[in-house]
Scaffold this motif. Sequence first.
Motif, short mmCIF file in Angstrom:
data_model
loop_
_atom_site.label_atom_id
_atom_site.label_comp_id
_atom_site.label_asym_id
_atom_site.label_seq_id
_atom_site.Cartn_x
_atom_site.Cartn_y
_atom_site.Cartn_z
N ARG A 92 55.00 41.14 40.55
CA ARG A 92 53.54 41.27 40.48
C ARG A 92 52.86 40.44 41.56
NH1 ARG A 92 51.57 43.19 35.48
NH2 ARG A 92 53.10 44.70 34.72
N PHE A 93 53.43 39.28 41.88
CA PHE A 93 52.86 38.42 42.92
C PHE A 93 52.88 39.12 44.28
CE2 PHE A 93 53.76 35.18 46.25
CZ PHE A 93 52.52 34.57 46.25
N PHE A 94 54.00 39.73 44.64
CA PHE A 94 54.08 40.40 45.93
C PHE A 94 53.26 41.70 45.95
CE2 PHE A 94 57.59 37.50 46.67
CZ PHE A 94 57.43 37.21 48.02
N ARG A 95 53.09 42.35 44.81
CA ARG A 95 52.17 43.49 44.75
C ARG A 95 50.74 43.02 45.01
NH1 ARG A 95 52.40 48.03 40.29
NH2 ARG A 95 50.93 48.81 41.82
N SER A 96 50.39 41.84 44.49
CA SER A 96 49.07 41.27 44.75
C SER A 96 48.91 40.95 46.22
CB SER A 96 48.87 40.00 43.91
OG SER A 96 49.01 40.26 42.54
N SER A 144 46.41 34.89 39.79
CA SER A 144 46.09 34.10 38.59
C SER A 144 45.78 35.00 37.40
CB SER A 144 44.91 33.18 38.87
OG SER A 144 43.75 33.93 39.17
N ILE A 145 45.24 36.20 37.68
CA ILE A 145 44.93 37.12 36.58
C ILE A 145 46.21 37.64 35.93
CG2 ILE A 145 43.76 39.30 36.02
CD1 ILE A 145 41.85 38.76 38.28
N SER A 146 47.31 37.66 36.71
CA SER A 146 48.58 38.12 36.16
C SER A 146 49.46 36.97 35.66
CB SER A 146 49.35 38.91 37.23
OG SER A 146 48.61 40.03 37.67
N THR A 183 39.92 41.13 27.66
CA THR A 183 39.60 40.16 28.72
C THR A 183 40.40 40.44 29.98
OG1 THR A 183 39.10 38.46 27.07
CG2 THR A 183 39.56 37.72 29.32
N PHE A 184 41.71 40.60 29.83
CA PHE A 184 42.55 40.87 31.00
C PHE A 184 42.25 42.24 31.61
CE2 PHE A 184 45.35 37.48 29.28
CZ PHE A 184 45.48 36.74 30.45
N SER A 185 41.93 43.21 30.79
CA SER A 185 41.59 44.54 31.32
C SER A 185 40.32 44.47 32.16
CB SER A 185 41.41 45.54 30.17
OG SER A 185 42.62 45.71 29.46
N THR A 186 39.33 43.69 31.69
CA THR A 186 38.08 43.52 32.44
C THR A 186 38.34 42.83 33.78
OG1 THR A 186 36.84 43.37 30.37
CG2 THR A 186 35.75 42.58 32.36
N LEU A 187 39.15 41.76 33.75
CA LEU A 187 39.46 41.04 34.99
C LEU A 187 40.24 41.92 35.96
CD1 LEU A 187 40.45 37.54 33.55
CD2 LEU A 187 38.39 38.11 34.84
N PHE A 190 37.87 44.38 37.48
CA PHE A 190 36.98 43.73 38.44
C PHE A 190 37.67 43.50 39.78
CE2 PHE A 190 35.72 39.67 40.40
CZ PHE A 190 34.41 39.99 40.77
N ARG A 191 38.90 42.95 39.74
CA ARG A 191 39.59 42.66 40.99
C ARG A 191 39.94 43.94 41.75
NH1 ARG A 191 45.80 40.77 39.37
NH2 ARG A 191 46.59 42.86 38.99
N ASN A 192 40.32 45.00 41.03
CA ASN A 192 40.66 46.26 41.70
C ASN A 192 39.43 46.91 42.31
OD1 ASN A 192 43.37 46.04 41.05
ND2 ASN A 192 43.18 47.18 39.15
N VAL A 193 38.32 46.92 41.56
CA VAL A 193 37.09 47.52 42.08
C VAL A 193 36.59 46.74 43.29
CG1 VAL A 193 34.64 47.91 41.55
CG2 VAL A 193 36.38 48.57 39.90
N PHE A 194 36.69 45.41 43.25
CA PHE A 194 36.20 44.59 44.35
C PHE A 194 36.99 44.85 45.63
CE2 PHE A 194 36.58 40.63 46.84
CZ PHE A 194 35.25 40.50 47.23
N LEU A 195 38.32 44.73 45.56
CA LEU A 195 39.13 44.88 46.77
C LEU A 195 39.18 46.32 47.26
CD1 LEU A 195 42.15 42.48 46.14
CD2 LEU A 195 40.23 42.17 47.68
N ILE A 196 39.35 47.26 46.36
CA ILE A 196 39.40 48.66 46.77
C ILE A 196 38.03 49.11 47.29
CG2 ILE A 196 39.74 51.03 45.95
CD1 ILE A 196 41.89 49.99 44.10
#
Length: 314
Positions: A92-96, A144-146, A183-187, A190-196
């Motif tokens: 997951r870290f390297f996917r991030s 950190s979210i993962s 909570t984790f689904s929201t985070l 958020f991170r996917n919408v922001f970066l994409i």
Amino acid sequence: MNKDNTLYYSAYRIAFFSEIGIGISANSCLLLFHTFMFIRGHRPRLTDLPIGLMALIHLVMLLLAAYITEDFFMSSGGWDDITCKLFIFLHRFFRSLSVCATCMLSVFQAIILCPQSSHLAKFKLNSPHQLSCFFIFMSIFYTSISSHILIAAIATRNLTSVNLIHITKSCSFLPMSSSMQRTFSTLLAFRNVFLIGLMGLSTCYMATLLCRHKTRSQRLQNSKLPPKATPEQRAIWTILMLMSFFLIMSTFDSIMTYSRTIFQGNQSLYCVQILVAHGYAAFSPLLVLNNEKRLTSLMISMYDRIVTLESLCS
């Protein structure tokens, strides 16, 4: 497992490891190419470092994916809690890192391409330093979210347990409460919408500038023939294709992830998601290599040297 399921899993296994083999070979070639160009003292482009970094990240990620997914098709039987937590978290870290490096490449190219009159022009001089800090910050935030994986991932001791979310035959996730899951689904959203979204904006910006430049060049040349693409334009087209491919694969990955939450326990959906999730890492270097004219020049130069050495030896 009946005969039909065995055939399905064999087909998925062949497809996945074929994808992994292509990805490892392509990323290795891309990484070696940039390393060799650096050793030979060629003047690097500003995008060479992000592309080389992506190749290294994808190479490690695919190696981890091959090791983890092998346990899905054929249990190794020797994984404990620490092994499950370590390998799943690293994957997951390297996917991030892959997502953050792709975003950095897109923003970096948009800054390079912007005209001097643009507000982005002030970032040109310090863009490598600023984007490096941005990459480090986003990687830490994204990872950190993962971090809950370090707690949730455990070695599977009871394959018949209905409370566990099975990942492979040796590893599972502990179920989360509904509040923690929201909570984790929201985070994650958020991170996917922001970066994409950031990648989408920079991609549209580059496409607009490229179309304007092409139209202006045709007017200046007063010809119906399209002008010959410069190395900078080819680099922009390569990054535009990379961003488009990434957005398509991310969309498919999100659809498959959502489908798995609805149809829980469907192993076929999980197999398809594995293929989709690693499609960008496996095939993106082929897009770069296909549009890399310096690779052709390098191969011709090496061939000429080999011919010269053979003629001297004979």
